[in-house]
Design a protein around this motif. Structure first.
Motif, PDB file in Angstrom:
ATOM      1  N   GLY A  68      41.944  29.718  49.485  1.00  0.00           N
ATOM      2  CA  GLY A  68      42.102  30.978  50.191  1.00  0.00           C
ATOM      3  C   GLY A  68      43.362  31.725  49.808  1.00  0.00           C
ATOM      4  N   ARG A  69      44.369  30.985  49.308  1.00  0.00           N
ATOM      5  CA  ARG A  69      45.647  31.613  48.943  1.00  0.00           C
ATOM      6  C   ARG A  69      45.593  32.204  47.525  1.00  0.00           C
ATOM      7  NH1 ARG A  69      48.427  25.807  49.219  1.00  0.00           N
ATOM      8  NH2 ARG A  69      46.716  25.665  50.712  1.00  0.00           N
ATOM      9  N   TRP A  70      44.532  31.889  46.787  1.00  0.00           N
ATOM     10  CA  TRP A  70      44.386  32.403  45.428  1.00  0.00           C
ATOM     11  C   TRP A  70      43.469  33.621  45.416  1.00  0.00           C
ATOM     12  CZ3 TRP A  70      42.998  26.845  43.504  1.00  0.00           C
ATOM     13  CH2 TRP A  70      44.165  26.072  43.465  1.00  0.00           C
ATOM     14  N   SER A  71      43.554  34.366  44.353  1.00  0.00           N
ATOM     15  CA  SER A  71      42.670  35.520  44.182  1.00  0.00           C
ATOM     16  C   SER A  71      41.385  35.036  43.512  1.00  0.00           C
ATOM     17  CB  SER A  71      43.352  36.586  43.317  1.00  0.00           C
ATOM     18  OG  SER A  71      42.490  37.689  43.129  1.00  0.00           O
ATOM     19  N   ALA A  72      40.353  34.854  44.321  1.00  0.00           N
ATOM     20  CA  ALA A  72      39.102  34.299  43.808  1.00  0.00           C
ATOM     21  C   ALA A  72      38.211  35.403  43.251  1.00  0.00           C
ATOM     22  CB  ALA A  72      38.363  33.559  44.917  1.00  0.00           C
ATOM     23  N   PRO A  73      37.559  35.163  42.119  1.00  0.00           N
ATOM     24  CA  PRO A  73      36.622  36.150  41.584  1.00  0.00           C
ATOM     25  C   PRO A  73      35.407  36.292  42.485  1.00  0.00           C
ATOM     26  CG  PRO A  73      36.479  34.088  40.364  1.00  0.00           C
ATOM     27  CD  PRO A  73      37.638  33.947  41.291  1.00  0.00           C
ATOM     28  N   PRO A  74      34.693  37.403  42.409  1.00  0.00           N
ATOM     29  CA  PRO A  74      33.546  37.644  43.303  1.00  0.00           C
ATOM     30  C   PRO A  74      32.477  36.558  43.237  1.00  0.00           C
ATOM     31  CG  PRO A  74      34.147  39.643  42.128  1.00  0.00           C
ATOM     32  CD  PRO A  74      34.937  38.546  41.511  1.00  0.00           C
ATOM     33  N   GLU A  75      32.328  35.941  42.071  1.00  0.00           N
ATOM     34  CA  GLU A  75      31.260  34.952  41.908  1.00  0.00           C
ATOM     35  C   GLU A  75      31.646  33.566  42.423  1.00  0.00           C
ATOM     36  OE1 GLU A  75      33.598  35.003  37.992  1.00  0.00           O
ATOM     37  OE2 GLU A  75      32.939  36.422  39.536  1.00  0.00           O
ATOM     38  N   PHE A  76      32.885  33.419  42.919  1.00  0.00           N
ATOM     39  CA  PHE A  76      33.326  32.110  43.395  1.00  0.00           C
ATOM     40  C   PHE A  76      32.520  31.662  44.608  1.00  0.00           C
ATOM     41  CE2 PHE A  76      36.064  29.741  46.431  1.00  0.00           C
ATOM     42  CZ  PHE A  76      36.131  28.556  45.721  1.00  0.00           C
ATOM     43  N   SER A  77      32.075  30.412  44.576  1.00  0.00           N
ATOM     44  CA  SER A  77      31.322  29.824  45.678  1.00  0.00           C
ATOM     45  C   SER A  77      31.671  28.341  45.779  1.00  0.00           C
ATOM     46  CB  SER A  77      29.813  29.984  45.455  1.00  0.00           C
ATOM     47  OG  SER A  77      29.083  29.124  46.307  1.00  0.00           O
TER      48      SER A  77
END
Length: 246
Positions: free
Chosen positions: A41-50
């Motif tokens: 949650g503290r990282w910038s996750a790409p939209p496709e992250f699941s």
């Protein structure tokens, strides 16, 4: 399937715990994905992250290593491979901490299979219910407390293997259970997912059995010699076997 068991003949239904009442695979996945979602949650996750897709990739990586003992380093390599497509700053220290927390999460409530809770609530109105497990008693008791099932399975009806003494499928384990509950073999029914530990072990003592086999084509009957074994695909089918009107 027609009803097979009646309270005037059967006094108790005995259940295995893991993979009969508790869906261990779903529990592991749920704890993994919740923990991963919290950690990333503290990282910038790409939209496709699941997190669910990461878990699937993690398990796929483990299958590539089938046939050998999986070490912590192997697990870390599997997780790193599963996370690589997302560009997260994964370090050895981070992965070690993740797996430590995942192990701790096993003490959290497990996931019951569908319809387990409501089916048990119906069965306990007509039968004595008990647990017969090869897991450590402290673990089983803790799970029952967290699942709020101690009223269905009070401590004096929870039976677990003892190191150096007995465990399923040894006859001594089932003898002990019957003795403590003051039951004859014909007065009990064992329900479990393991043919070796739950079914054949019980049948040898004359205990009727129900085999929970989710991959079965349909519910029905099998036989061990002259003894019939009821086969069900899902937990709620126990109602058909034990309750009036199913």
């Amino acid at each position: 399937m027609n009803r097979l068991f009646f309270p005037d003949h059967k006094k108790a239904i005995l259940f295995d715990m893991n993979d009969t009442l508790v869906d261990r695979q779903q529990s592991r996945e749920l704890h993994f994905t919740e923990l991963l979602r919290d950690y990333t949650g503290r990282w910038s996750a790409p939209p496709e992250f699941s997190p669910e897709h990461v878990y699937a990739r993690y398990m796929a990586e483990q299958k590539k290593r089938a046939g050998k003992s999986i070490t912590l380093q192997d697990k870390q390599a599997c997780l790193k491979a599963a996370l690589t497509p997302y560009g997260f700053p994964v370090t050895d220290r981070w992965m070690k901490q993740f797996f430590q927390e995942w192990r701790k999460s096993r003490a959290r409530p497990a996931a019951l299979y569908p319809h387990v809770r409501d089916t048990l609530r119906e069965l306990v109105k007509h039968y004595m219910l008990g647990i017969v497990s090869n897991s450590p008693r402290r673990n089983v008791q803790a799970q029952l407390e967290k699942l709020r099932l101690t009223d269905v399975f009070p401590p004096d009806r929870v039976f677990c293997s003892k190191k150096g003494a007995y465990r399923k499928p040894q006859p001594a384990m089932f003898h002990h259970v019957l003795s403590q509950l003051k039951l004859k073999p014909g007065e009990a029914v064992m329900v479990g997912d393991s043919w070796k530990n739950d079914i054949s072990g019980s049948v040898k003592l004359g205990i009727d059995t129900v085999w929970l086999q989710t991959s079965a084509a349909r519910p029905g009957l099998r036989r061990i010699g002259k003894t019939r074994v009821a086969v069900i695909q899902e937990f709620r089918q126990l109602r058909n076997l034990f309750l009036p009107g199913g």
